[in-house]
Design a protein around this motif. Structure first.
Motif, PDB file in Angstrom:
ATOM      1  N   THR A  57       0.818  -1.207   0.000  1.00 60.58           N
ATOM      2  CA  THR A  57       0.000   0.000   0.000  1.00 60.58           C
ATOM      3  C   THR A  57       0.855   1.261   0.000  1.00 60.58           C
ATOM      4  N   SER A  58       1.979   1.216   0.688  1.00 58.66           N
ATOM      5  CA  SER A  58       2.838   2.405   0.726  1.00 58.66           C
ATOM      6  C   SER A  58       3.405   2.698  -0.662  1.00 58.66           C
ATOM      7  N   THR A 102       6.495   4.446   4.745  1.00 58.34           N
ATOM      8  CA  THR A 102       6.293   3.203   5.487  1.00 58.34           C
ATOM      9  C   THR A 102       5.463   3.448   6.735  1.00 58.34           C
ATOM     10  N   GLN A 103       4.314   2.826   6.785  1.00 61.62           N
ATOM     11  CA  GLN A 103       3.441   2.990   7.937  1.00 61.62           C
ATOM     12  C   GLN A 103       4.174   2.565   9.201  1.00 61.62           C
ATOM     13  N   SER A 104       4.722   1.348   9.164  1.00 62.60           N
ATOM     14  CA  SER A 104       5.320   0.755  10.365  1.00 62.60           C
ATOM     15  C   SER A 104       6.736   1.262  10.645  1.00 62.60           C
ATOM     16  N   THR A 107       9.578  -2.086   7.756  1.00 59.54           N
ATOM     17  CA  THR A 107       9.567  -3.002   6.613  1.00 59.54           C
ATOM     18  C   THR A 107      10.991  -3.299   6.151  1.00 59.54           C
ATOM     19  N   VAL A 154      -4.565  -5.436   9.532  1.00 56.45           N
ATOM     20  CA  VAL A 154      -3.466  -5.729   8.601  1.00 56.45           C
ATOM     21  C   VAL A 154      -3.644  -4.932   7.307  1.00 56.45           C
ATOM     22  N   SER A 156      -4.101  -1.928   5.249  1.00 56.78           N
ATOM     23  CA  SER A 156      -3.826  -0.524   5.519  1.00 56.78           C
ATOM     24  C   SER A 156      -4.871   0.375   4.853  1.00 56.78           C
ATOM     25  N   LYS A 241      -6.457  -4.302  -1.690  1.00 62.14           N
ATOM     26  CA  LYS A 241      -7.360  -4.402  -0.527  1.00 62.14           C
ATOM     27  C   LYS A 241      -8.271  -5.608  -0.670  1.00 62.14           C
ATOM     28  N   GLU A 244      -6.352  -9.033  -0.419  1.00 60.53           N
ATOM     29  CA  GLU A 244      -5.741  -9.433   0.850  1.00 60.53           C
ATOM     30  C   GLU A 244      -6.745  -9.823   1.930  1.00 60.53           C
TER      31      GLU A 244
END
Ligand code: M6R
Length: 360
Positions: A57-58, A102-104, A107, A154, A156, A241, A244
């Motif tokens: 998604t990023s 990056t959300q997290s 990665t 999970v 995003s 989306k 997944e």
């Protein structure tokens, strides 16, 4: 805490207007000026090319970002998949600047690229992340926060819209610094308010989307999203989306490419969801809709109000074309959510997937 929500994903979809407002509060001063550190802007102004790095998604948010950066700053921008770029032998420009989405912030594929940026290419970098003090936050030269609040599902959702909004903020600030007229004339703060209102209108009407998911996606094995330009980029995200969390085999296609091969996949009742928000290409996508319809596809449309025609399915409020991906993705997030629910899956914890992917 997900409160009364059955799943975090739905809560996070609903939070998107509030997230945009928080980004406005964080990045706009009272007088309307942008709060982007001067040293970051100075470093970016030296760049002859921007490289946006991301996964999943990023990466898709990066594709939309390319459009924003090129329109508002006039600096050529490339978007790369972290897992590919980490092992490529790219011919970089003379003065590259790297933007990590990056959300997290954890990665592994993206981190691997950052290691090369720091050790091998010694180029400046910016990490845009939701996680303060994460690995990519710490190891980049500059950092900006999404302030989207924790994203638990999970799949995003709000991180994607937050990434696009923060990219728009950086692009506008950089474009202003470079005296680009498109940037000067782009009232981003106002447009973000309009985007937040538009998203609110869609989430308030989620029942309609639930019904569409019930009728069109509950039983199907395949589904295709189509669009052109940024609508194509959103189609890629929309398809990710859907696959997944609903395990429907979904793909996003550039609608002009259908006739070059993929139209062979269309069978009687195959769901095809077309996204139309860009004036320049809408009539072309309309022709592509006719092509798949005549092969039996069951077509659904997600259309901005200014381009809507009788018979369109999901009409979204019109805002600036540059920011419409923030809005057009929301019906697709909801379609994925309800399709997963219909099929009886655990929406927040799809099989085989982890929230943060720390292996290469
Ligand atoms: O934390 P990151 O933004 O770096 O994560 C990248 C991808 O793993 C992530 O976006 C993934 O594709 C999501 N599950 C998509 O919904």
């Amino acid at each position: 805490d997900r409160g009364a929500y059955p799943y975090y994903m739905l809560k996070e979809i609903d939070e998107q207007p509030a997230v945009l407002h928080r980004i406005q509060k964080t990045y706009f001063a009272e007088d309307g000026s942008l709060k982007i550190p001067a040293d970051l802007l100075a470093a970016m102004q030296k760049a002859d090319r921007l490289y946006i790095v991301g996964a999943g998604t990023s990466y898709h948010a990066g594709l939309v970002g390319k459009r924003l950066f090129e329109q508002l700053t006039q600096i050529p921008t490339e978007v790369v998949l972290a897992s590919e770029f980490a092992y490529d032998n790219p011919i970089l420009s003379d003065h590259p600047f790297f933007i990590f989405l990056t959300q997290s912030g954890e990665t592994a594929d993206s981190r691997q690229v950052l290691v090369r940026v720091n050790n091998e290419w010694q180029a400046p970098s910016l990490t845009i992340t939701n996680a303060e003090n994460s690995t990519l936050y710490r190891e980049a030269t500059y950092q900006l926060l999404l302030n989207a609040g924790p994203e638990i599902a999970v799949a995003s959702t709000k991180a994607y819209t937050a990434q696009i909004a923060v990219e728009a903020v950086v692009a506008k600030a950089l474009g202003m610094a470079r005296h680009i007229s498109t940037a000067k004339n782009f009232n981003l703060n106002h447009e973000l308010s309009l985007a937040a209102n538009a998203i609110q209108a869609i989430v308030d009407e989620k029942q309609t989307i639930k019904e569409i998911a019930h009728h069109n996606l509950a039983k199907t094995r395949n589904a295709f999203y189509i669009g052109r330009g940024v609508d194509y980029f959103v189609a890629l995200e929309a398809a990710l989306k859907l696959k997944e969390i609903s395990y429907i085999h979904a793909e996003g296609f550039a609608s002009g490419e259908l006739k070059h091969g993929t139209i062979a996949l269309i069978e009687d009742k195959t769901p095809v969801i077309a996204i139309l928000t860009q004036e320049r290409t809408a009539s072309h996508t309309r022709s592509n809709i006719q092509e798949v319809k005549s092969r039996g596809a069951q077509v659904l449309t997600i259309v901005s109000e200014n381009l809507a025609k009788p018979g369109d399915d999901i009409v979204i409020p019109t805002i600036s074309e540059l920011l419409l991906p923030l809005v057009s993705v929301v019906p697709a997030q909801l379609l994925a959510y309800y399709a997963s629910l219909e099929r009886g899956y655990n929406v927040d914890q799809p099989r085989n997937l982890a929230k943060s992917v720390t292996v290469e």
